[in-house]
Design an enzyme around this catalytic site. Structure first.
Site, PDB file in Angstrom:
ATOM      1  NE  ARG A  51     -43.501 -20.146  -0.510  1.00 37.71           N
ATOM      2  CZ  ARG A  51     -43.790 -20.124  -1.804  1.00 37.71           C
ATOM      3  NH1 ARG A  51     -44.613 -21.014  -2.316  1.00 37.71           N
ATOM      4  NH2 ARG A  51     -43.271 -19.212  -2.591  1.00 37.71           N
ATOM      5  CG  HIS A  99     -21.181 -30.191   9.193  1.00 41.11           C
ATOM      6  ND1 HIS A  99     -19.902 -30.138   8.734  1.00 41.11           N
ATOM      7  CD2 HIS A  99     -21.886 -30.884   8.274  1.00 41.11           C
ATOM      8  CE1 HIS A  99     -19.820 -30.770   7.577  1.00 41.11           C
ATOM      9  NE2 HIS A  99     -21.021 -31.231   7.271  1.00 41.11           N
ATOM     10  CE  LYS A 146     -39.776 -20.249  -3.427  1.00 42.99           C
ATOM     11  NZ  LYS A 146     -39.642 -21.260  -4.467  1.00 42.99           N
ATOM     12  CD  GLU A 178     -42.894 -29.371  -5.424  1.00 46.42           C
ATOM     13  OE1 GLU A 178     -43.590 -28.346  -5.439  1.00 46.42           O
ATOM     14  OE2 GLU A 178     -42.089 -29.625  -4.514  1.00 46.42           O
TER      15      GLU A 178
END
Ligand code: PDD
Length: 285
Positions: A51, A99, A146, A178
């Site tokens: 992940r 940025h 994540k 979730e």
């Protein structure tokens, strides 16, 4: 003093320093993992690292390290035992705020440990059912990454605390997604339901394990859309995460779920989960 890992070095926590121009600090331009270690060994480490690679690819950070070796050493340096490792990789610092970024930038890597409960030793009676609220999911549409930009998650968690609840469950376009830091399950007539895997939710490693354990043990599961009414009329509701395993939710928005007690299928899943955990740890990873 706790030992942390920062940019290829193990250092005392109070010696670890990161630039104020680090893009993790300025922009939340970073991803992370939270990985449990029991008795010094990583739990579902390969799944967490897969992940992590997905998250890094998702924001185009390219970095190669022997994560398994680094994290296992960090845990050992902090006494081994039961710890969760927090690993954060930011895009790094270019010494200014902009940025746009230079693709050659050196990522900043940070890892530290936190104590974690071993629920196998503590047993099912030690797990209390929790209460939750349901609130709007205001996050971006790449929740499969994540990312450390957790402001919406933090605000809904605080909203839950202010309402006297432990967890915030989020809803978007009429469908539950979730929790603020966990996945969601419900049980209806012996079937376990959980929202479909998509970019609207994090692909939880604990979620995956629960689905695997259910399949191996002949418990039916369905990955489906869940609306508010379905949730509120469930026989059981659970949440899952690496630091909490699987926890029953017994009250939502001040309404009891079924009889407001921890459910029998939760108790079965808790047993399957902790037995798997113990077998894996005894056999090594
Ligand atoms: N959070 N969904 C969200 C939004 C999460 O933040 C987490 C985990 C999960 C569960 O994933 P896993 O089962 O792989 O831990 C789902 C970690 C524990 C955290 O942010 O601290």
């Amino acid at each position: 003093m706790e030992t942390v890992y920062l940019n290829d070095k193990f250092v005392a926590a109070d010696q670890a320093q990161v630039s104020v121009f680090d893009r993790g600090f300025l922009f939340g331009d970073s991803v992370y993992e939270v990985i449990p270690f029991y008795q010094g060994q990583g739990f579902r480490l390969d799944e967490h690292l897969a992940r992590l690679e997905h998250s890094l690819r998702g924001i185009q950070i390219s970095i190669a390290r022997d994560w398994k070796a680094i994290l296992t050493e960090l845990v050992a340096k902090n006494g081994g035992g039961n710890l969760s490792v927090y690993l954060q990789i930011s895009r790094g610092s270019s010494g200014q705020r902009s940025h746009a970024y230079d693709e050659q930038m050196q990522p900043t890597v940070f890892a530290c440990c936190n104590p974690i409960r071993d629920i196998y030793d503590e047993g099912p009676d030690s797990i209390a059912g929790i209460s939750a609220i349901v609130t709007a999911d205001l996050r971006w549409h790449r929740c499969d990454i994540k990312a450390t930009g957790l402001l919406p998650n933090i605000l809904v968690m605080q909203q839950a605390r202010q309402a006297g609840a432990t967890e915030a469950l989020m809803i978007r376009d009429g469908l539950l997604t979730e929790g603020a830091s966990c996945n969601l399950f419900m049980v209806d007539k012996g079937v376990i339901y959980t929202p479909k895997r998509s970019s609207e939710i994090l692909g939880g490693t604990t979620r995956e394990l629960i689905l695997e354990l259910a399949a191996v043990n002949g418990i039916p599961t369905q990955e489906v859309d869940i609306d508010y009414d379905h949730l509120m009329n469930a026989d059981e509701v659970w949440i899952s995460s690496s630091t909490r395993a699987v926890v029953p939710v017994i009250k939502i928005d001040d309404q009891l779920i079924a009889d407001g007690k921890k459910g029998p299928l939760w108790a079965r899943m808790f047993e399957l989960f902790t037995r798997y955990q113990r077998d894996l740890m005894q056999g090594g990873v």
